[in-house]
Design a protein around this motif. Structure first.
Motif, PDB file in Angstrom:
ATOM      1  N   ALA B  64       0.833  -1.210   0.000  1.00 24.94           N
ATOM      2  CA  ALA B  64       0.000   0.000   0.000  1.00 24.94           C
ATOM      3  C   ALA B  64       0.860   1.249   0.000  1.00 24.94           C
ATOM      4  O   ALA B  64       0.571   2.233  -0.722  1.00 24.94           O
ATOM      5  N   ALA B  65       1.916   1.184   0.800  1.00 24.36           N
ATOM      6  CA  ALA B  65       2.805   2.352   0.872  1.00 24.36           C
ATOM      7  C   ALA B  65       3.472   2.614  -0.482  1.00 24.36           C
ATOM      8  O   ALA B  65       3.628   3.769  -0.909  1.00 24.36           O
ATOM      9  N   ILE B  66       3.846   1.564  -1.109  1.00 26.85           N
ATOM     10  CA  ILE B  66       4.484   1.715  -2.433  1.00 26.85           C
ATOM     11  C   ILE B  66       3.501   2.355  -3.423  1.00 26.85           C
ATOM     12  O   ILE B  66       3.846   3.276  -4.199  1.00 26.85           O
ATOM     13  N   ILE B  67       2.336   1.861  -3.329  1.00 26.94           N
ATOM     14  CA  ILE B  67       1.316   2.366  -4.251  1.00 26.94           C
ATOM     15  C   ILE B  67       1.046   3.852  -3.981  1.00 26.94           C
ATOM     16  O   ILE B  67       0.919   4.673  -4.913  1.00 26.94           O
ATOM     17  N   VAL B  68       1.029   4.163  -2.746  1.00 25.09           N
ATOM     18  CA  VAL B  68       0.787   5.569  -2.369  1.00 25.09           C
ATOM     19  C   VAL B  68       1.915   6.451  -2.889  1.00 25.09           C
ATOM     20  O   VAL B  68       1.683   7.541  -3.450  1.00 25.09           O
ATOM     21  N   LEU B  69       3.140   5.945  -2.679  1.00 24.81           N
ATOM     22  CA  LEU B  69       4.298   6.735  -3.124  1.00 24.81           C
ATOM     23  C   LEU B  69       4.271   6.929  -4.640  1.00 24.81           C
ATOM     24  O   LEU B  69       4.545   8.016  -5.167  1.00 24.81           O
ATOM     25  N   ARG B  70       3.987   5.868  -5.284  1.00 22.12           N
ATOM     26  CA  ARG B  70       3.931   5.947  -6.756  1.00 22.12           C
ATOM     27  C   ARG B  70       2.876   6.966  -7.200  1.00 22.12           C
ATOM     28  O   ARG B  70       3.087   7.759  -8.131  1.00 22.12           O
ATOM     29  N   GLN B  71       1.803   6.878  -6.515  1.00 22.22           N
ATOM     30  CA  GLN B  71       0.725   7.809  -6.856  1.00 22.22           C
ATOM     31  C   GLN B  71       1.141   9.262  -6.604  1.00 22.22           C
ATOM     32  O   GLN B  71       0.878  10.160  -7.414  1.00 22.22           O
ATOM     33  N   ASN B  72       1.806   9.407  -5.474  1.00 25.94           N
ATOM     34  CA  ASN B  72       2.289  10.759  -5.144  1.00 25.94           C
ATOM     35  C   ASN B  72       3.265  11.267  -6.199  1.00 25.94           C
ATOM     36  O   ASN B  72       3.177  12.429  -6.651  1.00 25.94           O
ATOM     37  N   ALA B  79       6.500  10.284 -12.038  1.00 20.44           N
ATOM     38  CA  ALA B  79       6.154   8.862 -12.094  1.00 20.44           C
ATOM     39  C   ALA B  79       7.292   8.016 -12.641  1.00 20.44           C
ATOM     40  O   ALA B  79       7.523   6.887 -12.204  1.00 20.44           O
ATOM     41  N   TYR B  80       8.033   8.582 -13.582  1.00 22.30           N
ATOM     42  CA  TYR B  80       9.125   7.840 -14.195  1.00 22.30           C
ATOM     43  C   TYR B  80      10.228   7.561 -13.192  1.00 22.30           C
ATOM     44  O   TYR B  80      11.113   6.761 -13.425  1.00 22.30           O
ATOM     45  N   GLU B  81      10.229   8.306 -12.079  1.00 25.37           N
ATOM     46  CA  GLU B  81      11.264   8.142 -11.048  1.00 25.37           C
ATOM     47  C   GLU B  81      10.835   7.158  -9.950  1.00 25.37           C
ATOM     48  O   GLU B  81      11.529   7.021  -8.931  1.00 25.37           O
ATOM     49  N   SER B  82       9.755   6.541 -10.200  1.00 27.17           N
ATOM     50  CA  SER B  82       9.243   5.644  -9.143  1.00 27.17           C
ATOM     51  C   SER B  82      10.235   4.529  -8.828  1.00 27.17           C
ATOM     52  O   SER B  82      10.522   4.248  -7.656  1.00 27.17           O
ATOM     53  N   ALA B  85      13.142   5.882  -7.119  1.00 23.54           N
ATOM     54  CA  ALA B  85      12.784   6.196  -5.731  1.00 23.54           C
ATOM     55  C   ALA B  85      12.759   4.929  -4.879  1.00 23.54           C
ATOM     56  O   ALA B  85      13.282   4.899  -3.751  1.00 23.54           O
ATOM     57  N   GLU B  86      12.169   3.883  -5.462  1.00 19.33           N
ATOM     58  CA  GLU B  86      12.111   2.637  -4.698  1.00 19.33           C
ATOM     59  C   GLU B  86      13.506   2.107  -4.405  1.00 19.33           C
ATOM     60  O   GLU B  86      13.800   1.665  -3.300  1.00 19.33           O
ATOM     61  N   THR B  87      14.327   2.179  -5.379  1.00 20.31           N
ATOM     62  CA  THR B  87      15.701   1.702  -5.194  1.00 20.31           C
ATOM     63  C   THR B  87      16.406   2.510  -4.127  1.00 20.31           C
ATOM     64  O   THR B  87      17.091   1.960  -3.253  1.00 20.31           O
ATOM     65  N   PHE B  88      16.226   3.850  -4.218  1.00 18.44           N
ATOM     66  CA  PHE B  88      16.868   4.714  -3.242  1.00 18.44           C
ATOM     67  C   PHE B  88      16.370   4.396  -1.842  1.00 18.44           C
ATOM     68  O   PHE B  88      17.149   4.328  -0.896  1.00 18.44           O
ATOM     69  N   ILE B  89      15.080   4.260  -1.749  1.00 18.04           N
ATOM     70  CA  ILE B  89      14.502   3.974  -0.412  1.00 18.04           C
ATOM     71  C   ILE B  89      15.018   2.642   0.115  1.00 18.04           C
ATOM     72  O   ILE B  89      15.357   2.508   1.299  1.00 18.04           O
ATOM     73  N   GLY B  90      15.103   1.652  -0.776  1.00 20.42           N
ATOM     74  CA  GLY B  90      15.615   0.358  -0.342  1.00 20.42           C
ATOM     75  C   GLY B  90      17.031   0.438   0.163  1.00 20.42           C
ATOM     76  O   GLY B  90      17.381  -0.111   1.217  1.00 20.42           O
ATOM     77  N   ASN B  91      17.855   1.189  -0.578  1.00 17.91           N
ATOM     78  CA  ASN B  91      19.251   1.325  -0.164  1.00 17.91           C
ATOM     79  C   ASN B  91      19.371   2.105   1.130  1.00 17.91           C
ATOM     80  O   ASN B  91      20.165   1.764   2.027  1.00 17.91           O
TER      81      ASN B  91
END
Lengths: 176, 563
Positions: B64-72, B79-82, B85-91
């Motif tokens: 859900a959080a991922i989806i929210v972030l993507r939406q944001n 959106a193309y940075e999703s 962003a996910e990679t950055f957050i994971g790291n």
């Protein structure tokens, strides 16, 4: 209250190791001090003819309350001079008197908490009020004998231990 | 046990209490272990089930959080940075130990104000450092930064920037950022290297694992549902939990791949599914489930029946074996009885037994016992007796040899005549008269008819009974009293002591009584041999009897001659 002794067990161990004859002598001397109490206590236990009529053993009875068998009760009164296992409080007894049977214990202590019960009244009527001692050392048989002994047995036991200790030390001292 | 006890002397050892405590602890430990082992699987199952549920929830929330972030981000035109962003957050999560649950909202917040992925990531890093250095939570720092970015420096004071309000008003965000970076650089890294940081990293890893497992479970549930409907799948969580419990109970039936398939990859083979899904409503139709259950029930019943049958067969076999052993024993006992009964009628044995009861020599007894042992087929006993018999025979032969070596003793018969002659002489001397000794039964070994010296067969010697008889002149009744040479006055008519009495012969003055009759001793020997001593004894007895009867040994007035 028992007298707290220090080193009694170690003494017995040393006696056993170095002077076996003294190791045998010590319990005998302790027994000499304890036997009079046992003898007296056995005398205070009612005999067959003196037992309460409805307390005697009877055939074809499924009742679970212990019946009074005079010979068994008297046989269950005795002494021991071997060290016991530690009790809850960590004490080991070097010499002790016991009244092992259930009926003996009942007769010994009946009336401590309910002195007005029918059973206690019957006992008192038949044998007289013969409880002696104080608190947890109050009783009709063993405790009574111990109370009447007035500490002589204890003194005897301690003397025996002391004597054994002195003799051991004498033998163990190096002369030269 | 009644507690009527008087301790006369006691010693405090203090051990009991500690021992008791120790025992209690040990006991507790054991109980715990027992409990754990007894309920271990079930306990683990419950834990796994709970974990499964939690993991599913974690995944769901994360998703859900991922989806929210993507939406944001999409709303921000990023959106193309999703993915970036996910990679950055994971790291960042791994590096800082801060969960992505916290990072994503923070990222989204910063992204909203910066509208730049690079700036957002820059400020995210700064926020982490500021949070670690000031001991603030990330959300607060991010909020402060996001406000400062848009010109609201009010919250910067809590970051301990070291600037006054006037200075803060005069400075732009870039300058403030530079100051903040300078102040807090490396704080995040320093923190993560601490023990607390390590714990945070583990927590992050665990949370991620949970999310991964949850993801797998969610997919599994979707598969179980059959149509990818997550709602349907989630309603099957309870059934699956039970299936997990069953799975864990029968661990040996499953392989590691089953577990991987189930929990990690999210895909599940039909086989694993069949093993797992033991509860009704697990994706099959009712009739299919009913059929499957019926088949399982039948299989269990068949297995039980087969086991019972096997047990019964084993029991029967055991009973048959026991019966056979008992029958063999009985047959052997009966055979022994018959043999014993038969032996009663065995004549050889009867004869042997009868002979053994008689008076027999030791050697004969030995022979009979040997014979009996042979008949009884008691070979050990027969062997022993044989050896004893041989030893006895050897001893007998040795004895015979010894006897043969003994020199023969001279025959006593040759001395007899001399003995008799000696006796005769001696008696003659004693009595003073010649004595004739006749004995018809004294055997002269040198005479013909006698055994002779050197006879081949020795004559058995029998006992001798000697009956001496004394032949002596019987007393003569004196009817007439002699008148002369009477020692008494008168001749019988007087008043002497012998008046009217018989006179002994030696007192008679006439007739045959004037001289002493000879004593004749006949020795009758009823046996074949008489020893010298016996003969002398017989003669002496005869003489004694004769003296007792008043016979005369010596003439009156004579003196015995002694040599």
């Amino acid at each position: 209250m028992p007298v707290a002794v220090k080193g009694g067990l170690a003494l017995r161990k040393a006696l056993r190791q170095y002077t076996p004859d003294l190791a045998k002598q010590l319990p005998k001397e302790m027994a000499i001090a304890l036997k009079p109490i046992v003898k007296a206590a056995r005398g205070y236990a009612p005999s067959e003819s003196e037992t309460l009529s409805n307390w005697k053993p009877r055939a074809m009875s499924e009742a679970r309350f212990p019946t009074y068998n005079a010979s068994m009760v008297k046989r269950g009164i005795g002494y021991k001079t071997t060290p016991s296992k530690p009790n809850r409080r960590g004490f080991r007894s070097l010499a002790r008197l016991f009244n092992n049977t259930a009926a003996g214990a009942i007769y010994e202590t009946a009336g401590r908490k309910t002195p007005d019960s029918r059973f206690v009244q019957n006992i008192n009527n038949k044998y007289g009020s013969s409880m002696k001692g104080k608190g947890k050392l109050e009783g009709r048989v063993l405790y009574r004998a111990y109370e009447e002994d007035q500490g002589k047995a204890q003194t005897g036991v301690l003397k025996a231990i002391e004597k054994a200790k002195v003799k051991l030390n004498q033998r163990a001292s190096v002369v030269g | 046990m009644p507690n009527i006890l008087i301790d006369v002397a006691a010693e405090f050892t203090g051990k009991r209490a500690f021992d008791q405590a120790g025992k209690s602890t040990t006991g507790l430990e054991k109980n715990v272990k027992k409990l754990a082992s007894a309920f271990g699987l079930a306990f683990s199952t419950q834990r796994v089930v709970a974990y499964g549920k939690a993991s599913v929830k974690a995944f769901a929330e994360d998703n859900a959080a991922i989806i929210v972030l993507r939406q944001n981000l999409k709303n921000l035109g990023l959106a193309y940075e999703s993915t970036n962003a996910e990679t950055f957050i994971g790291n960042l999560e791994k590096q800082t130990g801060i969960l992505d649950d916290e990072l994503r909202p923070a990222y989204a917040k910063l992204a909203k104000v910066t509208l730049s992925t690079a700036k957002t990531q820059e400020l995210m890093a700064l926020a982490v450092d500021l949070a670690r250095s000031n001991g603030l939570d990330l959300t607060t720092v991010v909020t402060t930064l996001s406000r400062a970015y848009i010109g609201n420096n009010r919250g910067l004071k809590q970051l301990n920037i070291g600037l006054s309000d006037a200075e803060l008003k005069t400075k732009d965000f870039a300058e403030i950022q530079a100051i903040l970076i300078k102040q807090s650089q490396g704080a995040g890294k320093a923190y993560i290297e601490t023990f607390a940081g390590s714990i945070d990293k583990l927590a992050v890893a665990s949370a991620n694992a949970k999310e991964v497992i949850g993801e797998g479970l969610v997919d599994l549930f979707a598969d179980l549902a059959g149509n990818g409907d997550i709602d349907q799948a989630t309603s099957n969580i309870n059934e699956f939990s039970t299936a997990i419990g069953t799975l864990l109970k029968d661990l040996d039936k499953f392989t590691f791949l089953d577990f991987v398939a189930t929990f990690v990859t999210g895909s599940i083979t039909q086989e694993t599914f069949d093993k797992l899904n033991r509860q009704p409503g697990g994706g099959f139709t009712d009739s299919q489930n009913a059929a499957r259950l019926a088949a399982e029930k039948k299989a269990r019943a068949d297995a039980k029946a087969a086991a019972a049958k096997l047990a019964a067969e084993k029991k029967a076999a055991k009973a048959a074996a026991a019966a056979k052993i008992a029958a063999d024993k009985l047959a052997a006992a009966n055979a022994a009885k018959l043999a014993k009964a038969q032996s009663i009628f065995d004549m050889d044995k009867i004869q042997i037994e009868a002979a053994l009861k008689g008076k027999i020599s030791a050697d004969e007894r030995l022979r009979l016992e040997l014979q009996r042992a042979i008949l009884n087929e008691d070979f050990d006993l027969a062997d022993k007796l044989q050896k004893r018999l041989e030893a006895s025979q050897r001893a007998t032969a040795a004895l015979q040899g010894t006897l043969a070596a003994i020199k023969p003793v001279p025959s006593p018969f040759t001395e007899w005549i001399k003995s008799l002659e000696d006796i005769s002489k001696t008696l003659s001397k004693i009595l003073g008269t010649p004595i004739n000794m006749t004995s018809s039964s004294i055997m002269n070994p040198n005479q013909p008819g006698g055994p002779g010296i050197g006879a081949a067969t020795p004559t058995p010697v029998t006992a001798t009974v000697v009956t001496p008889t004394v032949v002596n002149p019987l007393p003569v009744v004196v009817t007439a009293i002699p008148t002369t040479n009477m020692p008494t006055t008168g001749t019988g008519t007087g008043t002497g002591p012998f008046y009217g009495q018989e006179l002994p012969w030696y007192m008679r003055s006439s007739g045959a009584a004037s001289s002493a009759p000879e004593i004749t001793v006949n020795v009758t020997n009823t046996g074949s041999v008489i020893m010298q001593d016996e003969f002398v004894t017989a003669v002496s007895d005869a003489v004694t009897i004769g003296l007792g009867q008043g016979l005369k040994l010596t003439p009156p007035g004579s003196l015995p001659a002694f040599e």
